[in-house]
Enzyme design. Structure first.
Site, PDB file in Angstrom:
ATOM      1  N   HIS A  36      39.105  93.440  -4.600  1.00  7.57           N
ATOM      2  CA  HIS A  36      39.298  94.524  -5.564  1.00  7.57           C
ATOM      3  C   HIS A  36      40.561  94.248  -6.376  1.00  7.57           C
ATOM      4  CE1 HIS A  36      40.200  98.578  -7.090  1.00  7.57           C
ATOM      5  NE2 HIS A  36      38.897  98.765  -7.016  1.00  7.57           N
ATOM      6  N   GLU A  41      34.620  95.084 -12.700  1.00 10.82           N
ATOM      7  CA  GLU A  41      35.492  96.194 -13.086  1.00 10.82           C
ATOM      8  C   GLU A  41      36.670  95.699 -13.928  1.00 10.82           C
ATOM      9  OE1 GLU A  41      35.667  99.659  -9.980  1.00 10.82           O
ATOM     10  OE2 GLU A  41      36.521  97.864  -9.084  1.00 10.82           O
TER      11      GLU A  41
END
Length: 223
Positions: free
Chosen positions: A91, A139
Protein backbone atom coordinates in the site's frame (compact mmCIF):
# COMPACT_ATOMS: atom_id res chain seq x y z
CA UNK A 1 -15.93 -13.15 -10.78
CA UNK A 2 -18.16 -11.10 -8.52
CA UNK A 3 -17.39 -7.41 -8.20
CA UNK A 4 -15.15 -6.81 -5.19
CA UNK A 5 -15.57 -4.24 -2.43
CA UNK A 6 -12.36 -4.24 -0.38
CA UNK A 7 -12.41 -2.09 2.76
CA UNK A 8 -9.01 -1.08 4.11
CA UNK A 9 -9.66 -0.48 7.80
CA UNK A 10 -6.26 1.21 8.23
CA UNK A 11 -5.88 2.38 11.86
CA UNK A 12 -9.01 4.49 12.14
CA UNK A 13 -10.64 4.45 15.57
CA UNK A 14 -13.47 2.36 14.12
CA UNK A 15 -10.94 -0.33 13.14
CA UNK A 16 -10.66 -1.50 16.75
CA UNK A 17 -12.87 -2.70 19.57
CA UNK A 18 -16.61 -2.84 19.20
CA UNK A 19 -16.51 -0.61 16.12
CA UNK A 20 -14.47 -3.23 14.28
CA UNK A 21 -16.76 -6.06 15.34
CA UNK A 22 -19.78 -4.06 14.22
CA UNK A 23 -18.10 -3.43 10.86
CA UNK A 24 -17.49 -7.16 10.44
CA UNK A 25 -21.16 -7.86 11.11
CA UNK A 26 -22.12 -5.14 8.63
CA UNK A 27 -19.81 -6.63 5.99
CA UNK A 28 -21.44 -10.02 6.48
CA UNK A 29 -24.88 -8.43 5.99
CA UNK A 30 -23.85 -6.66 2.79
CA UNK A 31 -22.29 -9.85 1.39
CA UNK A 32 -25.63 -11.58 1.96
CA UNK A 33 -27.71 -8.71 0.59
CA UNK A 34 -25.81 -8.05 -2.64
CA UNK A 35 -23.98 -10.35 -5.07
CA UNK A 36 -20.66 -8.61 -4.41
CA UNK A 37 -17.63 -9.93 -2.55
CA UNK A 38 -16.77 -7.83 0.50
CA UNK A 39 -13.22 -8.07 1.87
CA UNK A 40 -12.15 -6.49 5.16
CA UNK A 41 -8.45 -5.59 5.23
CA UNK A 42 -7.86 -5.51 8.96
CA UNK A 43 -5.07 -4.55 11.35
CA UNK A 44 -3.01 -7.55 12.39
CA UNK A 45 -3.94 -7.16 16.05
CA UNK A 46 -7.61 -8.03 15.56
CA UNK A 47 -7.77 -9.71 12.15
CA UNK A 48 -8.23 -13.22 13.52
CA UNK A 49 -10.99 -12.19 15.92
CA UNK A 50 -12.81 -10.40 13.10
CA UNK A 51 -12.46 -13.51 10.94
CA UNK A 52 -14.51 -15.27 13.59
CA UNK A 53 -17.33 -12.83 12.86
CA UNK A 54 -16.93 -12.56 9.08
CA UNK A 55 -14.88 -14.99 7.04
CA UNK A 56 -13.40 -12.76 4.32
CA UNK A 57 -10.58 -10.97 6.13
CA UNK A 58 -7.08 -10.00 4.98
CA UNK A 59 -4.25 -8.43 6.95
CA UNK A 60 -2.82 -5.10 5.83
CA UNK A 61 0.80 -6.19 5.44
CA UNK A 62 3.11 -9.20 5.57
CA UNK A 63 6.87 -9.61 5.64
CA UNK A 64 9.17 -11.99 3.74
CA UNK A 65 10.38 -13.79 6.86
CA UNK A 66 9.89 -17.34 8.07
CA UNK A 67 8.45 -18.32 11.41
CA UNK A 68 11.06 -17.84 14.12
CA UNK A 69 13.09 -15.08 15.72
CA UNK A 70 11.75 -12.02 13.90
CA UNK A 71 10.39 -9.62 16.52
CA UNK A 72 7.85 -7.16 15.18
CA UNK A 73 7.52 -8.79 11.76
CA UNK A 74 4.53 -10.58 10.28
CA UNK A 75 5.31 -13.81 8.40
CA UNK A 76 2.77 -14.86 5.82
CA UNK A 77 2.35 -18.11 7.75
CA UNK A 78 0.71 -16.08 10.53
CA UNK A 79 -2.22 -15.23 8.26
CA UNK A 80 -2.67 -18.88 7.37
CA UNK A 81 -2.42 -20.02 10.98
CA UNK A 82 -5.05 -17.50 12.06
CA UNK A 83 -7.53 -18.62 9.41
CA UNK A 84 -7.43 -15.46 7.30
CA UNK A 85 -8.26 -15.35 3.60
CA UNK A 86 -5.31 -13.31 2.41
CA UNK A 87 -2.85 -10.43 2.74
CA UNK A 88 -2.53 -6.97 1.28
CA UNK A 89 0.94 -5.65 0.56
CA UNK A 90 2.66 -2.56 -0.88
CA UNK A 91 0.00 0.00 0.00
CA UNK A 92 1.22 3.55 -0.67
CA UNK A 93 1.31 4.12 3.11
CA UNK A 94 3.52 1.04 3.57
CA UNK A 95 5.62 0.60 0.44
CA UNK A 96 7.92 -2.40 0.01
CA UNK A 97 10.58 -3.45 -2.46
CA UNK A 98 9.75 -5.57 -5.47
CA UNK A 99 11.75 -8.42 -3.94
CA UNK A 100 9.64 -8.14 -0.77
CA UNK A 101 6.45 -8.23 -2.84
CA UNK A 102 7.70 -11.20 -4.84
CA UNK A 103 8.53 -13.18 -1.70
CA UNK A 104 5.17 -12.47 -0.06
CA UNK A 105 3.20 -13.42 -3.17
CA UNK A 106 5.19 -16.64 -3.59
CA UNK A 107 4.78 -17.68 0.05
CA UNK A 108 1.09 -16.80 0.10
CA UNK A 109 0.40 -18.81 -3.04
CA UNK A 110 2.18 -21.82 -1.55
CA UNK A 111 -0.06 -21.57 1.52
CA UNK A 112 -3.29 -21.13 -0.42
CA UNK A 113 -3.71 -17.50 0.60
CA UNK A 114 -4.82 -14.66 -1.65
CA UNK A 115 -2.76 -11.51 -2.19
CA UNK A 116 -3.95 -7.99 -2.93
CA UNK A 117 -0.93 -6.12 -4.28
CA UNK A 118 -1.21 -2.35 -4.32
CA UNK A 119 0.28 -0.10 -6.98
CA UNK A 120 0.54 3.66 -7.50
CA UNK A 121 0.68 3.66 -11.31
CA UNK A 122 -0.41 1.50 -14.26
CA UNK A 123 3.23 0.55 -14.80
CA UNK A 124 3.66 -0.58 -11.21
CA UNK A 125 0.36 -2.46 -11.46
CA UNK A 126 1.65 -4.40 -14.46
CA UNK A 127 4.93 -5.19 -12.69
CA UNK A 128 3.02 -6.45 -9.66
CA UNK A 129 0.68 -8.50 -11.85
CA UNK A 130 3.66 -10.36 -13.33
CA UNK A 131 4.03 -12.02 -9.92
CA UNK A 132 0.48 -13.39 -10.20
CA UNK A 133 -1.17 -12.03 -7.06
CA UNK A 134 -4.92 -12.59 -6.81
CA UNK A 135 -5.68 -8.91 -7.34
CA UNK A 136 -3.92 -5.62 -7.97
CA UNK A 137 -5.30 -2.40 -6.49
CA UNK A 138 -4.38 0.70 -8.47
CA UNK A 139 -4.43 3.83 -6.29
CA UNK A 140 -2.86 7.16 -7.32
CA UNK A 141 -1.50 8.25 -3.91
CA UNK A 142 -2.26 11.92 -4.44
CA UNK A 143 -6.00 11.12 -4.42
CA UNK A 144 -6.08 8.79 -1.40
CA UNK A 145 -8.28 10.21 1.34
CA UNK A 146 -9.23 13.30 -0.65
CA UNK A 147 -12.77 12.34 -1.59
CA UNK A 148 -11.81 13.08 -5.20
CA UNK A 149 -12.50 9.77 -6.97
CA UNK A 150 -9.94 8.37 -9.35
CA UNK A 151 -12.80 7.13 -11.53
CA UNK A 152 -13.85 10.73 -12.13
CA UNK A 153 -10.62 12.72 -11.80
CA UNK A 154 -8.24 10.32 -13.56
CA UNK A 155 -10.28 7.68 -15.41
CA UNK A 156 -7.39 7.10 -17.79
CA UNK A 157 -5.35 5.69 -14.90
CA UNK A 158 -7.91 2.92 -14.47
CA UNK A 159 -8.22 2.11 -18.18
CA UNK A 160 -4.45 2.12 -18.66
CA UNK A 161 -3.99 -0.02 -15.58
CA UNK A 162 -6.60 -2.56 -16.65
CA UNK A 163 -5.04 -2.78 -20.11
CA UNK A 164 -1.49 -3.06 -18.74
CA UNK A 165 -2.40 -5.86 -16.35
CA UNK A 166 -4.42 -7.72 -18.98
CA UNK A 167 -1.41 -7.73 -21.31
CA UNK A 168 0.90 -9.44 -18.82
CA UNK A 169 -1.45 -11.39 -16.52
CA UNK A 170 -5.00 -11.76 -17.88
CA UNK A 171 -6.25 -13.65 -14.82
CA UNK A 172 -5.31 -10.97 -12.30
CA UNK A 173 -8.22 -8.76 -11.21
CA UNK A 174 -7.77 -5.00 -10.98
CA UNK A 175 -9.38 -2.92 -8.25
CA UNK A 176 -9.56 0.87 -8.44
CA UNK A 177 -8.87 2.96 -5.37
CA UNK A 178 -8.22 6.50 -4.14
CA UNK A 179 -11.04 8.89 -3.40
CA UNK A 180 -13.82 6.38 -4.06
CA UNK A 181 -16.61 7.77 -1.90
CA UNK A 182 -20.02 7.30 -3.49
CA UNK A 183 -21.81 4.54 -5.33
CA UNK A 184 -21.46 6.45 -8.57
CA UNK A 185 -17.66 6.46 -8.16
CA UNK A 186 -17.64 2.67 -7.77
CA UNK A 187 -20.03 2.13 -10.67
CA UNK A 188 -17.85 4.26 -12.93
CA UNK A 189 -14.72 2.34 -11.92
CA UNK A 190 -16.37 -0.93 -12.98
CA UNK A 191 -17.52 0.64 -16.25
CA UNK A 192 -13.89 1.58 -16.91
CA UNK A 193 -12.87 -2.07 -16.59
CA UNK A 194 -12.02 -2.53 -12.92
CA UNK A 195 -13.34 -5.64 -11.17
CA UNK A 196 -14.06 -3.68 -8.01
CA UNK A 197 -12.81 -0.99 -5.66
CA UNK A 198 -10.57 -0.56 -2.63
CA UNK A 199 -11.92 2.01 -0.19
CA UNK A 200 -11.04 3.20 3.30
CA UNK A 201 -12.24 6.50 4.75
CA UNK A 202 -15.53 6.39 2.82
CA UNK A 203 -16.57 3.45 5.01
CA UNK A 204 -14.38 3.82 8.08
CA UNK A 205 -15.42 7.43 8.73
CA UNK A 206 -19.05 6.99 7.68
CA UNK A 207 -21.84 7.59 10.20
CA UNK A 208 -23.53 4.50 8.76
CA UNK A 209 -20.83 2.05 7.58
CA UNK A 210 -23.40 -0.59 6.61
CA UNK A 211 -25.30 1.91 4.50
CA UNK A 212 -22.13 3.11 2.80
CA UNK A 213 -20.92 -0.42 2.02
CA UNK A 214 -24.38 -1.29 0.71
CA UNK A 215 -24.39 1.81 -1.51
CA UNK A 216 -21.00 0.94 -2.99
CA UNK A 217 -21.85 -2.74 -3.43
CA UNK A 218 -25.21 -2.12 -5.07
CA UNK A 219 -23.60 0.30 -7.52
CA UNK A 220 -21.24 -2.43 -8.71
CA UNK A 221 -23.65 -5.38 -8.64
CA UNK A 222 -24.47 -6.89 -11.98
CA UNK A 223 -28.15 -6.48 -12.92
Amino acid sequence: MKPVLAVNMKTYSSAFGEGARRLARDAARVAREVDVRVILVAPLINASSLAGVYGDVYIQHADPVDLGAHTGYTPVEAAAAEGLRGVMVNHSEHKVTYRHLQAVVSKARSLGLEVLACADTPEEAAAAALLRPSMVALEPPELIGTGIPVSQAKPEVITRGVEAVARVAPGVAVLAGAGITAGEDARRAVELGAQGVLVASAVMKAKDPHGKMLELAEAMAKP
